[in-house]
Design a protein around this motif. Sequence first.
Motif, PDB file in Angstrom:
ATOM      1  N   ASN A   1      -4.185 117.559  65.549  1.00  0.00           N
ATOM      2  CA  ASN A   1      -5.462 116.839  65.520  1.00  0.00           C
ATOM      3  C   ASN A   1      -6.528 117.593  66.292  1.00  0.00           C
ATOM      4  N   LEU A   2      -6.157 118.113  67.435  1.00  0.00           N
ATOM      5  CA  LEU A   2      -7.108 118.858  68.262  1.00  0.00           C
ATOM      6  C   LEU A   2      -7.598 120.107  67.539  1.00  0.00           C
ATOM      7  N   ASP A   3      -6.699 120.790  66.856  1.00  0.00           N
ATOM      8  CA  ASP A   3      -7.086 121.992  66.102  1.00  0.00           C
ATOM      9  C   ASP A   3      -8.125 121.659  65.031  1.00  0.00           C
ATOM     10  N   LYS A   4      -7.963 120.520  64.367  1.00  0.00           N
ATOM     11  CA  LYS A   4      -8.953 120.093  63.364  1.00  0.00           C
ATOM     12  C   LYS A   4     -10.321 119.894  64.013  1.00  0.00           C
ATOM     13  N   LEU A   5     -10.316 119.272  65.183  1.00  0.00           N
ATOM     14  CA  LEU A   5     -11.579 118.981  65.875  1.00  0.00           C
ATOM     15  C   LEU A   5     -12.238 120.249  66.412  1.00  0.00           C
TER      16      LEU A   5
ATOM     17  N   PHE B   1     -15.844 120.135  64.361  1.00  0.00           N
ATOM     18  CA  PHE B   1     -15.793 118.824  64.994  1.00  0.00           C
ATOM     19  C   PHE B   1     -16.170 117.697  64.042  1.00  0.00           C
ATOM     20  N   ALA B   2     -17.256 117.849  63.293  1.00  0.00           N
ATOM     21  CA  ALA B   2     -17.711 116.765  62.412  1.00  0.00           C
ATOM     22  C   ALA B   2     -16.686 116.463  61.323  1.00  0.00           C
ATOM     23  N   LEU B   3     -16.192 117.493  60.657  1.00  0.00           N
ATOM     24  CA  LEU B   3     -15.197 117.304  59.607  1.00  0.00           C
ATOM     25  C   LEU B   3     -13.866 116.846  60.200  1.00  0.00           C
ATOM     26  N   GLY B   4     -13.478 117.436  61.304  1.00  0.00           N
ATOM     27  CA  GLY B   4     -12.234 117.063  61.964  1.00  0.00           C
ATOM     28  C   GLY B   4     -12.262 115.610  62.412  1.00  0.00           C
ATOM     29  N   LYS B   5     -13.421 115.148  62.883  1.00  0.00           N
ATOM     30  CA  LYS B   5     -13.535 113.772  63.348  1.00  0.00           C
ATOM     31  C   LYS B   5     -13.294 112.780  62.214  1.00  0.00           C
ATOM     32  N   VAL B   6     -13.764 113.096  61.022  1.00  0.00           N
ATOM     33  CA  VAL B   6     -13.530 112.226  59.866  1.00  0.00           C
ATOM     34  C   VAL B   6     -12.028 112.115  59.615  1.00  0.00           C
ATOM     35  N   SER B   7     -11.336 113.238  59.624  1.00  0.00           N
ATOM     36  CA  SER B   7      -9.895 113.258  59.391  1.00  0.00           C
ATOM     37  C   SER B   7      -9.137 112.506  60.489  1.00  0.00           C
ATOM     38  N   VAL B   8      -9.524 112.729  61.728  1.00  0.00           N
ATOM     39  CA  VAL B   8      -8.856 112.097  62.860  1.00  0.00           C
ATOM     40  C   VAL B   8      -9.101 110.584  62.856  1.00  0.00           C
ATOM     41  N   LEU B   9     -10.305 110.159  62.533  1.00  0.00           N
ATOM     42  CA  LEU B   9     -10.588 108.721  62.448  1.00  0.00           C
ATOM     43  C   LEU B   9      -9.798 108.056  61.316  1.00  0.00           C
ATOM     44  N   GLN B  10      -9.559 108.791  60.235  1.00  0.00           N
ATOM     45  CA  GLN B  10      -8.724 108.253  59.155  1.00  0.00           C
ATOM     46  C   GLN B  10      -7.290 108.060  59.647  1.00  0.00           C
TER      47      GLN B  10
END
Length: 151
Positions: free
Chosen positions: A81-85, A89-98
């Motif tokens: 999850n951290l790697d995505k962020l 950050f903006a795209l990773g946050k969408v994925s992490v919030l899902q």
Amino acid sequence: MALWDRFKESASTMQTQLLAKKNDLKSGAFRDASMAICALVAAADGQVDPSERRRVTQLITSNEVLQNFDANDLQRRFEQNLDKLVADFALGKVSVLQEIAKAKKKPAEARAVVQIGIVIGGADGDFDKDERAVVREACFALDLPPHEFDL
């Protein structure tokens, strides 16, 4: 009572509440959402330095409630999850919030995810505005009112 003292008391109360529910918090959705919120809080300001990464990893592996799960698995999920962020950050946050939203089917788990985010955010002694903002967003993803957690 000073604001910081109230926050410490609140974080302590939340940890106690989490411990009381420990036996009910064993689902994969809770595990995944918990690691997602830990990553989101760690990266709340848009960046993560190595010391912050180590500190949150240590908090995850030492949290009694999360000891229902394999520590290496938790760390791997947190890092993913951290790697995505960190990558975007903006795209990773969408994925992490899902990922966080998967816990909303069980209200007790959803509340526990928010509580873990608050405990992790305040562990360094400063639950700052960026951390509060991402935990508030997690509340919306989980269909929980932020005011329930003083956010």
